[in-house]
Design an enzyme around this catalytic site. Structure first.
Site, PDB file in Angstrom:
ATOM      1  N   GLY A 413     -12.305   1.236  -4.558  1.00 62.78           N
ATOM      2  CA  GLY A 413     -11.624   0.201  -3.779  1.00 62.78           C
ATOM      3  C   GLY A 413     -12.054   0.271  -2.324  1.00 62.78           C
ATOM      4  N   ASP A 526       4.655  -1.265   2.747  1.00 63.81           N
ATOM      5  CA  ASP A 526       3.481  -1.988   2.222  1.00 63.81           C
ATOM      6  C   ASP A 526       3.524  -2.073   0.708  1.00 63.81           C
ATOM      7  OD1 ASP A 526       1.194  -3.483   2.564  1.00 63.81           O
ATOM      8  OD2 ASP A 526      -0.149  -1.756   2.537  1.00 63.81           O
ATOM      9  N   LYS A 528       3.421  -3.653  -2.777  1.00 62.76           N
ATOM     10  CA  LYS A 528       2.845  -4.822  -3.432  1.00 62.76           C
ATOM     11  C   LYS A 528       2.097  -4.302  -4.654  1.00 62.76           C
ATOM     12  CE  LYS A 528      -1.099  -4.660  -0.229  1.00 62.76           C
ATOM     13  NZ  LYS A 528      -1.872  -5.419   0.782  1.00 62.76           N
ATOM     14  N   ASN A 531      -0.810  -1.876  -4.378  1.00 63.32           N
ATOM     15  CA  ASN A 531      -0.554  -0.494  -3.979  1.00 63.32           C
ATOM     16  C   ASN A 531       0.239   0.283  -5.021  1.00 63.32           C
ATOM     17  OD1 ASN A 531      -1.981  -0.683  -1.620  1.00 63.32           O
ATOM     18  ND2 ASN A 531      -0.201  -1.113  -0.330  1.00 63.32           N
ATOM     19  N   ASP A 544      -1.228   4.721  -1.069  1.00 59.80           N
ATOM     20  CA  ASP A 544      -1.576   4.180   0.259  1.00 59.80           C
ATOM     21  C   ASP A 544      -0.379   4.158   1.205  1.00 59.80           C
ATOM     22  OD1 ASP A 544      -2.750   3.079   2.445  1.00 59.80           O
ATOM     23  OD2 ASP A 544      -3.674   1.411   1.389  1.00 59.80           O
ATOM     24  N   THR A 561       1.889  -7.177   4.090  1.00 57.12           N
ATOM     25  CA  THR A 561       1.408  -8.397   3.461  1.00 57.12           C
ATOM     26  C   THR A 561       2.443  -9.495   3.659  1.00 57.12           C
ATOM     27  OG1 THR A 561       0.206  -7.099   1.825  1.00 57.12           O
ATOM     28  CG2 THR A 561       0.655  -9.399   1.274  1.00 57.12           C
TER      29      THR A 561
END
Length: 722
Positions: A413, A526, A528, A531, A544, A561
């Site tokens: 990634g 974060d 989402k 992650n 992360d 995000t």
């Protein structure tokens, strides 16, 4: 922009109910732009009131009230912004905003006319009373359109940094004042600061006219009051009918928090008065009973009184105390590392060398025991002391030779500052995260890498949080040696939505991880599907932690995000751990529906996303039919009003207790004794087929700056990107 607001508002409901699932795409991520109130902000501190006519004030205030960004502000805050806005005269044919330039200000038009241009094409206009640039007040994003004055015009302007500093400062000032007042209340003294801030965030303001009866003698008390303005009088006190006058700064009605006893007197407003109030139900929902809070604090004091426990942090002691109950003759397992305090009954402990110790009500014991037996019904608090230590240890750092022995393979990634690669060492498999130092410095994010390292250390050991084995650094790169979670991103799995059983399972892993993260006073910020990774057995893992932060009270930094930001975050009100619980609600919805509930057909139209978030009208696409229980669960998580939101008081534990999770035994889930509904099809321990393919060339900009900021990150190693 202001001229398009009516059209955009109509789009909110249409897009909220759209059944169009987005194609897989890389979502926009907003990097943190710090505006914490403890940072010096010259632009804000030097901001003075700019004189305006009453007509100018009226035009600006009306524009603010029509804007999403200002809709959640109190009237006093709006008035403060109006006072600080600066005049700007724009000659005809002057370009006020250029598409693609950094956005840094919001404008209200008093006179004149502007064309709104996208790629050179006129799409709207703005004139007297119109506004544009509101996204710039929320975050640092390139301008989506150009703005051209078609005639000589007068605007009023406010820049982003002073605006956000003003919001943070005014909000935090109020919160800190309430926090300071709460510290003076006897029954609350000694509570950890985090708990007092939690209470401060849930109080209400009430105003009373002169002569109003605030409390009536004989009624059952259900509310506690702190007098902020005015004078009140306590009447009919005792048999003597005594009277006592209370001034601003006083508090009354605290018996409502400790006992369900009738009010002892009347309390009447002698003048117009304003009170800060806290209901008994809110207090108990947030902290449990007042007596439990006081008992816990007493135990903290007893624990800390021992010289051998001076290395224990008092807030950590408070947080990690476990309340327990034993019936007569029930037993307590052996322990080498527990402190125990009995609050009711008698407990018999078998100590080493055959010594018996009775611990009676009000007594405590600090030491090992081989067996505990309740002689009567027993209530107690116990503490595993290592959970409360002021840690001075760090990651077990492997030697540079360990790093040199890693065989670095394909890219798994990529991100803003680097990438993650597959790495092996004999039979061992790892994910090697590489962060380019110069890229972090260029975007003012260098300090976050050390914070991420410390946070991963604090969180290690939970089965649904990514494990970090070690950290290293070369001249140009910081390295995290992480566990390889090889089942791919949840994002790839949920495109189009998954069955409710699978959504339930993944959600259970995530909320259990968030419970652990928040218990360590860390906000993740974060969450989402990108992650959340799936391991080879089908269990989810949060990864992360670059945006995570240790948190005591509200924070105001906008990052993450856009589709996952909460309404209070978008509106600049500040946020706490609840921002993760809102994002969890968005994640559950997306897992089921295959898209975010705040998806905009144009991924670059961030302002439309924010309008959808603030509207918070949650509708599942027509082709998706979750059960009523599931729909109630998701809509409860995504309630617009924070106080009405599921998890707002008790946090993640109350979400785990919801009927939605009734099929899940969280102890067995954590022990990985449950059978996941989906298990990735993997052939070997190094099979990375569920990750997308990426170009392997990596831009490695040499770092020539001061390495002091990275000095504690890890041992020095040699590395070449070729």
């Amino acid at each position: 922009m202001g001229g398009c607001q009516t059209k955009q508002s109509k789009e909110v409901e249409r897009r909220a109910s759209s059944d169009v699932a987005p194609k897989q795409r890389e979502r926009r991520v907003v990097l943190p732009e710090h505006v914490e109130v403890d940072l010096y902000c010259p632009e804000a501190s030097s901001q003075e009131e700019v004189k305006k006519s009453e007509e100018s004030r009226r035009i600006i205030l009306k524009a603010l009230e029509a804007s999403v960004v200002f809709s959640g502000l109190e009237q006093e805050q709006k008035e403060g912004i109006v006072r600080s806005m600066e005049a700007l005269e724009v000659p005809a044919q002057n370009l006020l905003i250029k598409q693609g330039d950094p956005g840094d200000a919001f404008y209200v038009v008093e006179s004149g006319r502007f064309d709104i241009l996208v790629d050179g094409e006129r799409v709207a206009e703005s004139s007297r009373g119109g506004s544009f640039g509101e996204l710039a007040l929320i975050m640092n994003q390139p301008r989506a359109a150009s703005v051209l004055a078609t005639e000589a015009s007068l605007c009023w302007k406010i820049d982003r940094k002073p605006f956000r500093y003003f919001l943070a400062s005014s909000s935090n000032t109020s919160l800190d004042e309430i926090f300071t007042d709460l510290k003076t209340v006897k029954i609350l003294q000694g509570l950890p600061a985090a708990h007092l801030y939690k209470l401060a965030a849930h109080v209400s303001k009430e105003k009373f006219g002169a002569g109003s009866v605030i409390i009536k003698k004989g009624e059952t008390g259900d509310k506690f009051y702190m007098l902020k303005k005015g004078v009140v009088e306590c009447r009919r006190i005792g048999a003597e009918d005594a009277r006592v006058e209370l001034l601003a700064g006083s508090h009354f009605g605290e018996r409502a928090l400790t006992h369900r006893q009738p009010r002892a007197c009347d309390v009447v407003a002698k003048t117009a008065a304003e009170c800060i109030t806290l209901s008994k139900s809110d207090f108990e929902a947030l902290l449990g009973s007042a007596s439990d809070a006081m008992d816990r604090q007493h135990v903290v004091n007893v624990v800390r009184a021992s010289r051998s426990n001076r290395n224990l942090h008092p807030d950590k002691v408070y947080e990690n105390l476990e309340k327990g109950f034993l019936g007569a003759n029930e037993t307590l397992p052996a322990s080498e590392d527990h402190f125990i305090a009995v609050t009711k009954g008698r407990l018999i402990l078998d100590r080493p060398a055959g010594i018996i110790r009775a611990v009676d009500e009000g007594e405590s014991y600090d030491g090992p025991w081989s067996k505990g037996t309740a002689e009567t019904d027993v209530e107690f608090y116990k503490l595993r002391k290592r959970e409360a230590e002021l840690s001075t240890t760090d990651f077990h750092q492997h030697t540079p030779e360990f790093f040199d022995s890693l065989d670095v393979g394909r890219t798994l990634g990529t991100g803003t500052f680097g990438r993650v690669k597959l790495a092996t060492r004999g039979d061992e498999t790892y994910a090697l995260k590489l962060l380019v130092k110069q890229a972090m410095v260029d975007l003012n994010q260098a300090e976050s890498v050390e914070l991420e390292r410390r946070i991963l250390f604090k969180l290690r050991g939970h089965p649904f949080v990514l494990h970090c084995h070690a950290t290293f650094q070369s001249k140009d790169v910081c390295f995290f040696v992480l566990e390889f979670v090889q089942g791919g991103e949840l994002f790839s799995r949920v495109e189009g939505g998954v069955h409710e059983d699978e959504a339930l399972f993944h959600s259970a892993c995530v909320i259990d991880a968030l419970d652990h993260i928040h218990a360590k006073a860390i906000v993740y910020r974060d969450l989402k599907p990108e992650n959340v990774l799936i391991d080879n057995r089908g269990f989810a893992r949060i990864v992360d932690f670059g945006f995570a932060k240790v948190l005591q009270k509200k924070t105001y930094t906008i990052l993450g995000t856009p589709e996952y930001l909460s309404p209070e975050c978008v509106l600049g009100k500040g946020y706490g751990f609840d921002v993760d619980l809102w994002a969890f609600g968005v994640l559950v919805y997306e897992t089921l529906a295959g898209r975010s509930p705040f998806y905009a057909s144009n991924p670059d139209d961030t302002m439309t996303v924010f309008r959808l978030i603030v509207a918070a009208k949650i509708k599942f696409p027509p082709k998706k039919h979750p059960t009523p229980l599931t729909q109630a669960f998701v809509t409860g998580l995504l309630a617009r009003d924070l106080k009405e939101r599921l998890g707002a008081r008790h946090g993640a534990p109350s979400i785990k207790a919801h009927a939605f999770f009734s099929p899940i035994d969280f102890d067995n889930l954590r022990a990985k004794k449950l059978t996941p509904p989906y298990v990735p099809n993997l052939k070997t321990a190094t099979d990375a087929s569920l990750f997308d393919a990426y170009p392997e060339d990596m831009a490695l900009k040499p770092y020539e700056g001061d390495n002091k900021i990275f000095s504690d990150f890890g041992p020095k190693v040699r590395f070449s990107s070729s």
